[in-house]
Design an enzyme around this catalytic site. Structure first.
Site, PDB file in Angstrom:
ATOM      1  CB  SER A 125      -3.257  -4.463  -2.219  1.00 31.12           C
ATOM      2  OG  SER A 125      -2.587  -5.457  -1.484  1.00 31.12           O
ATOM      3  CE1 TYR A 150       0.883  -0.376  -1.405  1.00 27.49           C
ATOM      4  CE2 TYR A 150       0.440  -2.468  -0.312  1.00 27.49           C
ATOM      5  CZ  TYR A 150       0.469  -1.698  -1.457  1.00 27.49           C
ATOM      6  OH  TYR A 150       0.066  -2.238  -2.653  1.00 27.49           O
ATOM      7  CE  LYS A 154      -2.138   0.573  -3.409  1.00 19.41           C
ATOM      8  NZ  LYS A 154      -2.193   1.247  -4.700  1.00 19.41           N
TER       9      LYS A 154
HETATM   10  N1  NAD Z   1       3.503  -5.465  -7.028  1.00 16.72           N
HETATM   11  C1  NAD Z   1       2.653  -5.917  -6.110  1.00 16.72           C
HETATM   12  O1  NAD Z   1       2.886  -6.946  -5.486  1.00 16.72           O
HETATM   13  C2  NAD Z   1       1.371  -5.185  -5.840  1.00 16.72           C
HETATM   14  C3  NAD Z   1       0.371  -5.836  -5.122  1.00 16.72           C
HETATM   15  C4  NAD Z   1      -0.821  -5.176  -4.864  1.00 16.72           C
HETATM   16  C5  NAD Z   1      -0.997  -3.859  -5.326  1.00 16.72           C
HETATM   17  N2  NAD Z   1      -0.001  -3.247  -6.014  1.00 16.72           N
HETATM   18  C6  NAD Z   1      -0.205  -1.858  -6.470  1.00 16.72           C
HETATM   19  O2  NAD Z   1      -0.119  -1.805  -7.886  1.00 16.72           O
HETATM   20  C7  NAD Z   1       0.439  -0.562  -8.308  1.00 16.72           C
HETATM   21  C8  NAD Z   1       1.613  -0.820  -9.227  1.00 16.72           C
HETATM   22  O3  NAD Z   1       2.564  -1.621  -8.542  1.00 16.72           O
HETATM   23  P1  NAD Z   1       3.952  -2.008  -9.191  1.00 16.72           P
HETATM   24  O4  NAD Z   1       4.363  -3.284  -8.569  1.00 16.72           O
HETATM   25  O5  NAD Z   1       3.898  -1.889 -10.665  1.00 16.72           O
HETATM   26  O6  NAD Z   1       4.858  -0.850  -8.572  1.00 16.72           O
HETATM   27  P2  NAD Z   1       5.964   0.058  -9.274  1.00 16.72           P
HETATM   28  O7  NAD Z   1       6.630   0.833  -8.168  1.00 16.72           O
HETATM   29  O8  NAD Z   1       6.826  -0.718 -10.186  1.00 16.72           O
HETATM   30  O9  NAD Z   1       5.078   1.050 -10.152  1.00 16.72           O
HETATM   31  C9  NAD Z   1       4.481   2.224  -9.638  1.00 16.72           C
HETATM   32  C10 NAD Z   1       4.822   3.357 -10.597  1.00 16.72           C
HETATM   33  O10 NAD Z   1       4.192   4.560 -10.123  1.00 16.72           O
HETATM   34  C11 NAD Z   1       5.123   5.623 -10.210  1.00 16.72           C
HETATM   35  N3  NAD Z   1       4.692   6.602  -9.214  1.00 16.72           N
HETATM   36  C12 NAD Z   1       4.661   6.473  -7.864  1.00 16.72           C
HETATM   37  N4  NAD Z   1       4.150   7.579  -7.299  1.00 16.72           N
HETATM   38  C13 NAD Z   1       3.834   8.425  -8.307  1.00 16.72           C
HETATM   39  C14 NAD Z   1       3.256   9.711  -8.368  1.00 16.72           C
HETATM   40  N5  NAD Z   1       2.913  10.388  -7.246  1.00 16.72           N
HETATM   41  N6  NAD Z   1       3.065  10.292  -9.571  1.00 16.72           N
HETATM   42  C15 NAD Z   1       3.398   9.632 -10.706  1.00 16.72           C
HETATM   43  N7  NAD Z   1       3.957   8.412 -10.717  1.00 16.72           N
HETATM   44  C16 NAD Z   1       4.173   7.820  -9.524  1.00 16.72           C
HETATM   45  C17 NAD Z   1       6.472   4.990  -9.973  1.00 16.72           C
HETATM   46  O11 NAD Z   1       7.539   5.733 -10.525  1.00 16.72           O
HETATM   47  C18 NAD Z   1       6.307   3.648 -10.683  1.00 16.72           C
HETATM   48  O12 NAD Z   1       6.695   3.718 -12.043  1.00 16.72           O
HETATM   49  C19 NAD Z   1       0.797   0.196  -7.038  1.00 16.72           C
HETATM   50  O13 NAD Z   1      -0.248   1.095  -6.741  1.00 16.72           O
HETATM   51  C20 NAD Z   1       0.863  -0.896  -5.995  1.00 16.72           C
HETATM   52  O14 NAD Z   1       0.584  -0.423  -4.707  1.00 16.72           O
HETATM   53  C21 NAD Z   1       1.179  -3.890  -6.296  1.00 16.72           C
HETATM   54  O1  UPG Z   2      13.266 -12.445   1.263  1.00 12.25           O
HETATM   55  C1  UPG Z   2      12.135 -12.911   1.453  1.00 12.25           C
HETATM   56  C2  UPG Z   2      10.972 -12.260   0.981  1.00 12.25           C
HETATM   57  C3  UPG Z   2       9.738 -12.812   1.263  1.00 12.25           C
HETATM   58  N1  UPG Z   2       9.641 -13.976   1.956  1.00 12.25           N
HETATM   59  C4  UPG Z   2       8.325 -14.565   2.222  1.00 12.25           C
HETATM   60  O2  UPG Z   2       7.657 -14.728   0.993  1.00 12.25           O
HETATM   61  C5  UPG Z   2       6.260 -14.525   1.156  1.00 12.25           C
HETATM   62  C6  UPG Z   2       5.805 -13.468   0.170  1.00 12.25           C
HETATM   63  O3  UPG Z   2       6.383 -12.235   0.539  1.00 12.25           O
HETATM   64  P1  UPG Z   2       6.347 -10.959  -0.445  1.00 12.25           P
HETATM   65  O4  UPG Z   2       6.820 -11.329  -1.791  1.00 12.25           O
HETATM   66  O5  UPG Z   2       7.066  -9.851   0.270  1.00 12.25           O
HETATM   67  O6  UPG Z   2       4.794 -10.654  -0.570  1.00 12.25           O
HETATM   68  P2  UPG Z   2       3.686 -10.274   0.523  1.00 12.25           P
HETATM   69  O7  UPG Z   2       4.298 -10.014   1.844  1.00 12.25           O
HETATM   70  O8  UPG Z   2       2.610 -11.306   0.435  1.00 12.25           O
HETATM   71  O9  UPG Z   2       3.157  -8.867  -0.002  1.00 12.25           O
HETATM   72  C7  UPG Z   2       2.887  -8.608  -1.392  1.00 12.25           C
HETATM   73  O10 UPG Z   2       1.574  -8.946  -1.683  1.00 12.25           O
HETATM   74  C8  UPG Z   2       0.574  -8.174  -1.018  1.00 12.25           C
HETATM   75  C9  UPG Z   2      -0.773  -8.669  -1.458  1.00 12.25           C
HETATM   76  O11 UPG Z   2      -0.974  -8.390  -2.784  1.00 12.25           O
HETATM   77  C10 UPG Z   2       0.764  -6.709  -1.374  1.00 12.25           C
HETATM   78  O12 UPG Z   2      -0.145  -5.936  -0.639  1.00 12.25           O
HETATM   79  C11 UPG Z   2       2.169  -6.260  -1.043  1.00 12.25           C
HETATM   80  O13 UPG Z   2       2.324  -4.948  -1.512  1.00 12.25           O
HETATM   81  C12 UPG Z   2       3.152  -7.151  -1.716  1.00 12.25           C
HETATM   82  O14 UPG Z   2       4.463  -6.791  -1.320  1.00 12.25           O
HETATM   83  C13 UPG Z   2       6.063 -14.130   2.623  1.00 12.25           C
HETATM   84  O15 UPG Z   2       5.723 -15.283   3.341  1.00 12.25           O
HETATM   85  C14 UPG Z   2       7.442 -13.676   3.070  1.00 12.25           C
HETATM   86  O16 UPG Z   2       7.691 -13.920   4.441  1.00 12.25           O
HETATM   87  C15 UPG Z   2      10.775 -14.629   2.409  1.00 12.25           C
HETATM   88  O17 UPG Z   2      10.686 -15.683   3.051  1.00 12.25           O
HETATM   89  N2  UPG Z   2      11.997 -14.075   2.142  1.00 12.25           N
END
Ligand code: NAD
Ligand code: UPG
Length: 339
Positions: A125, A150, A154
């Site tokens: 991330s 969190y 990572k």
């Molecule tokens: N969505 C974002 O903004 C974002 C940003 C940066 C990094 N990530 C990372 O990317 C990955 C995927 O994110 P996502 O948005 O698809 O999340 P998500 O929650 O939709 O997907 C994660 C999946 O992993 C499964 N899971 C969690 N713990 C597990 C375990 N111990 N064993 C087996 N399965 C398990 C959950 O059931 C889920 O299906 C995560 O590692 C998250 O931290 C996401």
């Molecule tokens: O109800 C809401 C939700 C979010 N925000 C704003 O929208 C922006 C984006 O927020 P969000 O969508 O929660 O993303 P981030 O806080 O940037 O975090 C995301 O992006 C990061 C970088 O990838 C990841 O580490 C995190 O897991 C993921 O949640 C921020 O300024 C928040 O303050 C609002 O104003 N109102």
């Protein structure tokens, strides 16, 4: 045909990546414990691709279950999405987050090594750069001190993966540092389906537009940014999924390779609201609320390395991200839960 083990493949980014892998001709085995996803995603993946992944309901922390998966399938590489991702929840439940995200990664890697599989793509991330890094973030910067458990989980996992690569030159690992993935598959069949009230901006906007939530709270409009609201680097989840396919090619080189996956553009919260309204015609009522604790004013990627070494760039526009989000949300107002 190469076979990829996708942990967390039933989740948001995982399901979109499984679609791209199947389309590219890979075999796919998903391991997911469904803690944050729904089995209903599987037939939808099959409808999109005309073929299905193998699904194993297991926890990556379960060493014997993981050994059984590697024994049953000839896995060539692993993409490891499984993890918990809610920043605020991680502050309240740090042990659960470290246990799942760090220990889970360690159990998976041990199972891989035992099975002789050394190619791994890891979901990292942008948060690993920490709050003090200058913008745009570039991979040559050292890992920072992320402010949430969190984010720290990572960064810790990345350090462990770097140590693994030092310990044994057979490891080839891509740490993909995602910026802010949004949007949904263009079919409208799969998308982001957070449980309860969404923490993230895009699903919150979509739920307001579909009438499930009354109004968006914009967390702060007094930041030192062009319109006072925070800026982020939003990229289409299908671009991100394609980045995973591209990164598998980088696994020919041993060692740990970090890549930023983002567009390189910062977009403000207000601009997101305006873009969504313009593309969908749906009003998004909002109010200005106090800042959210821990939010950074602005960050975006320098994504040059992914372009140069993976031949990957996030090409889909903000308009497409909005249109695809709305197609998914309006066609599935209750997400996967309606099935
Ligand atoms: N969505 C974002 O903004 C974002 C940003 C940066 C990094 N990530 C990372 O990317 C990955 C995927 O994110 P996502 O948005 O698809 O999340 P998500 O929650 O939709 O997907 C994660 C999946 O992993 C499964 N899971 C969690 N713990 C597990 C375990 N111990 N064993 C087996 N399965 C398990 C959950 O059931 C889920 O299906 C995560 O590692 C998250 O931290 C996401
Ligand atoms: O109800 C809401 C939700 C979010 N925000 C704003 O929208 C922006 C984006 O927020 P969000 O969508 O929660 O993303 P981030 O806080 O940037 O975090 C995301 O992006 C990061 C970088 O990838 C990841 O580490 C995190 O897991 C993921 O949640 C921020 O300024 C928040 O303050 C609002 O104003 N109102």
């Amino acid at each position: 045909m190469k076979t990829i083990l996708v942990t967390g493949g039933a989740g948001y980014i995982g399901s979109h990546t499984v679609v791209e892998l199947l389309k590219a001709g890979y075999g796919v085995v998903i391991v997911d414990n469904l803690v944050n996803s729904n089995l209903a995603v599987l037939p939808r993946i099959e409808t999109i691709c005309g073929k299905a992944p193998v699904f194993v309901n297991a926890d990556v922390r379960d060493a014997s279950a993981m050994a059984a998966v590697f024994a049953a399938h000839a896995i060539d590489a692993v993409i490891h999405f499984a993890g918990l991702k809610a920043v605020g929840e991680s502050v309240e439940q740090p042990i659960r987050y470290y246990e799942n995200n760090v220990h889970g990664t360690m159990v998976l890697c041990q199972a891989m090594a035992d099975a002789g599989v050394f190619k791994l793509v890891f979901s990292s991330s942008a948060t690993v750069y920490g709050p003090d890094a200058p913008v745009p973030y570039v991979e040559t910067m050292a890992l920072g001190q992320p402010s949430s458990p969190y984010g720290a989980s990572k960064a810790m996992a990345e350090r462990i993966l770097a140590d693994l690569c030092v310990s044994d030159s057979r490891w080839a690992i891509a740490a993909l540092r995602y910026f802010n993935p949004i949007g949904a598959h263009e079919s409208g069949l799969i998308g982001e389906d957070p449980k309860g009230i969404p923490n993230n901006l895009m699903p919150f906007i979509a739920r307001v537009a579909v009438g499930k939530l009354a109004e968006l709270a914009i967390f702060g409009n007094d930041y030192d940014t062009p319109d006072g609201t925070c800026q982020r680097d939003y990229l289409h989840v299908v671009d991100l999924a394609e980045g995973h396919c591209q990164s598998l090619l980088a696994l020919e080189k041993p060692g740990l390779h970090a890549f930023n996956l983002g567009t390189g553009q910062g977009v403000s919260v207000l601009d997101m609201v305006k873009a969504f309204e313009a593309v969908t015609g749906q009003p998004v009522p909002y109010k200005i609320a106090p800042r959210r604790s821990g939010d950074l004013p602005a960050f975006w990627a320098n994504a040059d390395k992914a372009k140069q070494e993976l031949d990957w760039a996030a090409g889909r526009s903000l308009e497409q991200m909005m249109a695809d989000t709305w197609r998914w949300q309006s066609g599935n107002p209750d997400g996967f839960a309606q099935e």
